[in-house]
Write an enzyme that holds these catalytic residues in place. Structure first.
Site, PDB file in Angstrom:
ATOM      1  N   ASN A  69     -10.832  -8.704   3.351  1.00  0.00           N
ATOM      2  CA  ASN A  69     -10.433  -7.388   2.367  1.00  0.00           C
ATOM      3  C   ASN A  69     -11.585  -6.254   2.731  1.00  0.00           C
ATOM      4  O   ASN A  69     -11.046  -5.162   2.294  1.00  0.00           O
ATOM      5  CB  ASN A  69     -10.955  -7.880   1.183  1.00  0.00           C
ATOM      6  CG  ASN A  69     -10.159  -9.194   0.364  1.00  0.00           C
ATOM      7  OD1 ASN A  69     -10.704  -9.853  -0.249  1.00  0.00           O
ATOM      8  ND2 ASN A  69      -8.896  -9.358   1.048  1.00  0.00           N
ATOM      9  N   LEU A  70     -12.463  -6.538   3.445  1.00  0.00           N
ATOM     10  CA  LEU A  70     -13.455  -5.326   3.426  1.00  0.00           C
ATOM     11  C   LEU A  70     -13.104  -4.176   4.427  1.00  0.00           C
ATOM     12  O   LEU A  70     -13.641  -3.029   4.368  1.00  0.00           O
ATOM     13  CB  LEU A  70     -14.938  -6.011   4.043  1.00  0.00           C
ATOM     14  CG  LEU A  70     -15.507  -7.057   3.227  1.00  0.00           C
ATOM     15  CD1 LEU A  70     -16.835  -7.274   4.266  1.00  0.00           C
ATOM     16  CD2 LEU A  70     -15.886  -6.728   1.958  1.00  0.00           C
ATOM     17  N   GLN A  71     -12.067  -4.514   5.117  1.00  0.00           N
ATOM     18  CA  GLN A  71     -11.415  -3.346   5.819  1.00  0.00           C
ATOM     19  C   GLN A  71     -10.832  -2.207   5.144  1.00  0.00           C
ATOM     20  O   GLN A  71     -10.779  -1.092   5.577  1.00  0.00           O
ATOM     21  CB  GLN A  71     -10.288  -3.842   6.983  1.00  0.00           C
ATOM     22  CG  GLN A  71      -9.193  -2.983   7.569  1.00  0.00           C
ATOM     23  CD  GLN A  71      -8.201  -3.167   6.864  1.00  0.00           C
ATOM     24  OE1 GLN A  71      -7.632  -3.875   5.920  1.00  0.00           O
ATOM     25  NE2 GLN A  71      -7.005  -2.638   7.720  1.00  0.00           N
ATOM     26  N   ASP A 129       0.010  -6.974  -5.894  1.00  0.00           N
ATOM     27  CA  ASP A 129       0.419  -7.259  -4.876  1.00  0.00           C
ATOM     28  C   ASP A 129       1.806  -8.082  -4.772  1.00  0.00           C
ATOM     29  O   ASP A 129       2.384  -9.022  -3.661  1.00  0.00           O
ATOM     30  CB  ASP A 129      -0.436  -7.953  -3.796  1.00  0.00           C
ATOM     31  CG  ASP A 129      -0.818  -9.368  -4.381  1.00  0.00           C
ATOM     32  OD1 ASP A 129      -0.510  -9.712  -5.278  1.00  0.00           O
ATOM     33  OD2 ASP A 129      -1.762  -9.930  -3.605  1.00  0.00           O
ATOM     34  N   CYS A 189      -0.281  -8.129   3.018  1.00  0.00           N
ATOM     35  CA  CYS A 189      -0.798  -7.231   4.193  1.00  0.00           C
ATOM     36  C   CYS A 189      -1.308  -8.233   5.264  1.00  0.00           C
ATOM     37  O   CYS A 189      -1.286  -8.113   6.409  1.00  0.00           O
ATOM     38  CB  CYS A 189      -2.134  -6.877   3.492  1.00  0.00           C
ATOM     39  SG  CYS A 189      -1.868  -5.276   2.389  1.00  0.00           S
ATOM     40  N   CYS A 250      19.439  -1.307 -17.940  1.00  0.00           N
ATOM     41  CA  CYS A 250      17.999  -1.814 -17.922  1.00  0.00           C
ATOM     42  C   CYS A 250      17.627  -2.726 -18.994  1.00  0.00           C
ATOM     43  O   CYS A 250      17.907  -2.254 -20.076  1.00  0.00           O
ATOM     44  CB  CYS A 250      17.021  -0.639 -17.412  1.00  0.00           C
ATOM     45  SG  CYS A 250      15.399  -1.293 -17.476  1.00  0.00           S
ATOM     46  N   CYS A 253      13.971  -1.012 -20.584  1.00  0.00           N
ATOM     47  CA  CYS A 253      13.713   0.291 -21.360  1.00  0.00           C
ATOM     48  C   CYS A 253      14.928   0.769 -22.337  1.00  0.00           C
ATOM     49  O   CYS A 253      14.960   1.800 -22.909  1.00  0.00           O
ATOM     50  CB  CYS A 253      13.123   1.336 -20.314  1.00  0.00           C
ATOM     51  SG  CYS A 253      14.490   1.761 -19.217  1.00  0.00           S
TER      52      CYS A 253
END
Length: 262
Positions: A69-71, A129, A189, A250, A253
């Site tokens: 994750n640090l990237q 995600d 990712c 929809c 909404c």
């Protein structure tokens, strides 16, 4: 609320902007934002929401920090690996600005907790995600009457949009993606890769768009741009706006917020 001398000094560069001013800064200080996802998008978004003086932040994430994750998740360090993201992100906020209220929610957003977590927010910024969570967050925002800033990224492409499906004539996120993605089925990712700086670009733009909503009616920052999807191409580079039409069919909404009927 009024700003103390210290807060006036801290946000002086905002206040001097005619488009924000003291009224706008007070509005930001009074705001409550729920950030769904404290990862690649959430990390830079949080940095600039906190830097803007958003007075109350709720941080939602059930994941723990991994070395990979640090990237791109720039609020974490190697010593944080293995710790919950929401809790660690909240500690970052407390170190950064003691004047902000922050609450970590170490849980996955689901039907059992969505209303409780999002209730009372002035805006939700979703950088999670998977589509199932995004659609749940969007549907809940429509039900609760909360504006939504949605941000996503894949490889070198990003998408950021403000939605207000609870307002007449306005599209929601479900109008954009439809009903086919109510499952955890999106790319990751880990599988596709992502450029760290591109994540930062999308996350900070999402924070910008969130502030556009929060300042509407309080400052001359501009319209909230509800229903306009900004497509960001990191390879070109370029940004292109695309208007999202409200889907008359929809199921989110186009239901009455009072009766729940079509």
């Amino acid at each position: 609320m009024s700003l103390t001398t210290d807060r006036l000094a801290r946000f002086a560069r905002h206040i001097v902007l005619p488009e924000v001013g003291g009224t706008g800064q007070v509005a930001l200080s009074d705001a409550h934002v729920v950030l769904v996802g404290c990862g690649g998008i959430g990390s830079p978004s949080l940095q600039y929401l906190a830097a803007a003086g958003i007075g109350r932040l709720t941080l939602v994430d059930d994941d723990v920090i991994d070395i990979s994750n640090l990237q791109r998740q720039t609020i974490y360090t190697p010593s944080d690996v293995g710790r919950p993201k929401a809790e660690t992100a909240a500690e970052w906020v407390r170190r950064f600005d003691l004047g902000l209220k922050v609450e970590p929610v170490i849980a996955r957003m689901g039907t059992g907790n969505a209303h409780e977590v999002l209730s009372g927010a002035d805006l939700v910024l979703d950088g999670c995600d998977n589509f199932a969570t995004r659609l749940l967050v969007s549907d809940t925002c429509v039900e609760l009457g909360i504006p939504l800033t949605s941000a996503a990224i894949g490889r070198f492409q990003g998408q950021v949009a403000n939605f207000a499906g609870h307002l007449p004539g306005q599209a929601c996120y479900r109008c954009f993606v439809g009903d086919a993605f109510d499952a955890v089925d999106c790319d990751t990712c880990a599988a596709d890769g992502v450029l760290g700086a591109m994540v930062g670009m999308v996350g900070t733009f999402a924070a910008m768009q969130a502030m556009r909503v929060l300042l509407a009616g309080h400052a001359a920052f501009g319209e909230p741009q509800f229903g306009t999807l900004h497509l960001i191409d990191g390879m070109a580079p370029s940004m292109r706006p695309l208007k999202i039409a409200k889907d008359p069919a929809c199921k989110a909404c186009n239901r009455s917020p009072v009766t729940g009927k079509d």
